[in-house]
Design a protein around this motif. Structure first.
Motif, mmCIF file in Angstrom:
data_model
loop_
_atom_site.group_PDB
_atom_site.id
_atom_site.type_symbol
_atom_site.label_atom_id
_atom_site.label_comp_id
_atom_site.label_asym_id
_atom_site.label_seq_id
_atom_site.Cartn_x
_atom_site.Cartn_y
_atom_site.Cartn_z
ATOM 1 N N MET A 163 0.834 -1.173 0.000
ATOM 2 C CA MET A 163 0.000 0.000 0.000
ATOM 3 C C MET A 163 0.887 1.247 0.000
ATOM 4 S SD MET A 163 -2.744 1.150 2.848
ATOM 5 C CE MET A 163 -4.368 1.228 2.188
ATOM 6 N N LYS A 164 0.585 2.192 -0.847
ATOM 7 C CA LYS A 164 1.362 3.409 -0.978
ATOM 8 C C LYS A 164 0.950 4.415 0.104
ATOM 9 C CE LYS A 164 2.866 6.679 -4.408
ATOM 10 N NZ LYS A 164 2.776 7.138 -5.777
ATOM 11 N N LYS A 165 1.944 5.001 0.756
ATOM 12 C CA LYS A 165 1.674 5.975 1.798
ATOM 13 C C LYS A 165 1.346 7.328 1.185
ATOM 14 C CE LYS A 165 4.366 4.251 5.643
ATOM 15 N NZ LYS A 165 5.338 4.622 6.650
ATOM 16 N N SER A 166 0.498 8.076 1.877
ATOM 17 C CA SER A 166 0.161 9.420 1.421
ATOM 18 C C SER A 166 1.348 10.348 1.660
ATOM 19 C CB SER A 166 -1.059 9.946 2.172
ATOM 20 O OG SER A 166 -0.717 10.257 3.503
ATOM 21 N N LEU A 167 1.312 11.488 1.013
ATOM 22 C CA LEU A 167 2.364 12.485 1.181
ATOM 23 C C LEU A 167 2.464 12.907 2.641
ATOM 24 C CD1 LEU A 167 4.493 14.396 0.044
ATOM 25 C CD2 LEU A 167 2.643 16.016 -0.472
ATOM 26 N N ALA A 168 1.344 13.127 3.287
ATOM 27 C CA ALA A 168 1.343 13.521 4.697
ATOM 28 C C ALA A 168 2.001 12.450 5.565
ATOM 29 C CB ALA A 168 -0.082 13.794 5.179
ATOM 30 N N ARG A 205 4.298 10.307 4.609
ATOM 31 C CA ARG A 205 5.744 10.307 4.331
ATOM 32 C C ARG A 205 6.449 11.479 5.015
ATOM 33 N NH1 ARG A 205 6.630 10.440 -1.578
ATOM 34 N NH2 ARG A 205 4.591 11.391 -1.633
ATOM 35 N N ILE A 206 5.824 12.651 5.000
ATOM 36 C CA ILE A 206 6.412 13.810 5.681
ATOM 37 C C ILE A 206 6.492 13.550 7.180
ATOM 38 C CG2 ILE A 206 6.082 16.247 6.258
ATOM 39 C CD1 ILE A 206 4.774 16.581 3.465
ATOM 40 N N GLU A 207 5.416 13.032 7.737
ATOM 41 C CA GLU A 207 5.392 12.711 9.173
ATOM 42 C C GLU A 207 6.499 11.724 9.526
ATOM 43 O OE1 GLU A 207 2.404 10.712 12.512
ATOM 44 O OE2 GLU A 207 1.961 10.478 10.375
ATOM 45 N N GLN A 208 6.620 10.663 8.755
ATOM 46 C CA GLN A 208 7.631 9.646 9.023
ATOM 47 C C GLN A 208 9.039 10.231 8.936
ATOM 48 O OE1 GLN A 208 6.832 6.604 10.114
ATOM 49 N NE2 GLN A 208 8.993 6.310 10.489
ATOM 50 N N ILE A 264 10.096 25.584 3.892
ATOM 51 C CA ILE A 264 10.331 25.619 2.446
ATOM 52 C C ILE A 264 11.278 24.494 2.016
ATOM 53 C CG2 ILE A 264 12.205 27.319 2.543
ATOM 54 C CD1 ILE A 264 9.486 27.246 -0.136
ATOM 55 N N GLU A 265 12.309 24.228 2.822
ATOM 56 C CA GLU A 265 13.242 23.141 2.480
ATOM 57 C C GLU A 265 12.554 21.787 2.524
ATOM 58 O OE1 GLU A 265 16.719 23.342 4.939
ATOM 59 O OE2 GLU A 265 17.333 25.287 4.107
ATOM 60 N N LEU A 266 11.717 21.594 3.525
ATOM 61 C CA LEU A 266 10.977 20.338 3.635
ATOM 62 C C LEU A 266 10.005 20.192 2.464
ATOM 63 C CD1 LEU A 266 10.902 17.924 5.515
ATOM 64 C CD2 LEU A 266 9.145 19.059 6.841
ATOM 65 N N ALA A 267 9.376 21.288 2.081
ATOM 66 C CA ALA A 267 8.458 21.265 0.942
ATOM 67 C C ALA A 267 9.215 20.922 -0.341
ATOM 68 C CB ALA A 267 7.755 22.604 0.802
ATOM 69 N N GLU A 268 10.407 21.468 -0.496
ATOM 70 C CA GLU A 268 11.219 21.153 -1.677
ATOM 71 C C GLU A 268 11.636 19.687 -1.683
ATOM 72 O OE1 GLU A 268 14.417 23.993 -1.556
ATOM 73 O OE2 GLU A 268 13.120 25.647 -2.209
ATOM 74 N N THR A 269 11.987 19.160 -0.512
ATOM 75 C CA THR A 269 12.384 17.753 -0.398
ATOM 76 C C THR A 269 11.271 16.828 -0.876
ATOM 77 O OG1 THR A 269 13.823 18.248 1.475
ATOM 78 C CG2 THR A 269 13.136 15.957 1.221
ATOM 79 N N VAL A 286 3.183 20.977 4.367
ATOM 80 C CA VAL A 286 4.044 20.745 5.524
ATOM 81 C C VAL A 286 3.364 21.305 6.774
ATOM 82 C CG1 VAL A 286 6.280 21.281 6.578
ATOM 83 C CG2 VAL A 286 6.144 20.737 4.138
ATOM 84 N N THR A 287 2.804 22.498 6.660
ATOM 85 C CA THR A 287 2.100 23.123 7.778
ATOM 86 C C THR A 287 0.954 22.235 8.247
ATOM 87 O OG1 THR A 287 2.676 25.319 6.961
ATOM 88 C CG2 THR A 287 0.842 25.182 8.523
ATOM 89 N N TYR A 288 0.229 21.660 7.314
ATOM 90 C CA TYR A 288 -0.878 20.760 7.651
ATOM 91 C C TYR A 288 -0.369 19.568 8.475
ATOM 92 C CZ TYR A 288 -4.187 16.947 7.165
ATOM 93 O OH TYR A 288 -5.005 15.887 7.428
ATOM 94 N N VAL A 289 0.709 18.959 8.028
ATOM 95 C CA VAL A 289 1.265 17.805 8.741
ATOM 96 C C VAL A 289 1.691 18.214 10.153
ATOM 97 C CG1 VAL A 289 3.153 16.123 8.797
ATOM 98 C CG2 VAL A 289 1.968 16.597 6.649
ATOM 99 N N LEU A 290 2.354 19.349 10.259
ATOM 100 C CA LEU A 290 2.815 19.810 11.571
ATOM 101 C C LEU A 290 1.654 20.080 12.516
ATOM 102 C CD1 LEU A 290 5.644 22.247 10.459
ATOM 103 C CD2 LEU A 290 5.911 19.954 11.402
#
Length: 142
Positions: A1-6, A8-11, A30-35, A43-47
């Motif tokens: 199963m493929k993980k969502s973007l959120a 992956r960012i959380e992990q 911004i760096e995390l968003a670029e990654t 990124v703000t949503y995940v945080l």
């Protein structure tokens, strides 16, 4: 199963925190968003949804050119901080058992204590809780 973007960012953030000595990191949105090739609002949503006090994290952010997000993991014996703070509630319950407070007064003090600190950071909630407990002890010469 493929993980969502959120997911992956959380992990990714959790791995960074686990590798840090003090369980704290500073990152730029911004760096995390670029990654992750996404917009900074993702990124703000995940945080804001996955790194909360309830989940054991303190977040501090500064916006702007040199902005950052500092995320610190803490271990807390109480899942929601002040709301489940047994030391203060234990004092209130002991005062009630000693007939120094009635049921209504005890519940009112708990309610005011919880709701007056609802929007405070965790460390302030603890200080307020300790202060309320100390004040109750002094007032009743407990």
């Amino acid at each position: 199963m493929k993980k969502s973007l959120a997911d992956r960012i959380e992990q990714y953030i959790k791995v960074l925190i686990s590798r840090s000595e003090d369980k704290s990191i500073e990152i730029q949105r911004i760096e995390l968003a670029e990654t992750f090739a996404c917009v900074p609002s993702q990124v703000t949503y995940v945080l804001s949804t996955r790194f909360t006090e309830k989940d054991g994290y303190l977040t501090e952010s500064r916006r702007g050119g040199c902005g950052f997000v500092r995320i610190s993991q803490f271990s807390c014996p109480y899942s929601e901080g002040f709301v489940d703070n047994p030391p203060l509630f234990q004092i209130i319950d002991e005062l009630k058992q000693s007939k120094l407070l009635n049921e209504r007064e005890a519940e009112m003090i708990k309610y005011i204590s919880i709701n007056s600190c609802r929007d405070l950071p965790y460390e302030y909630k603890i200080k307020v809780s300790e202060g309320v407990g100390k004040a109750l002890k002094e007032y009743f010469a407990y």
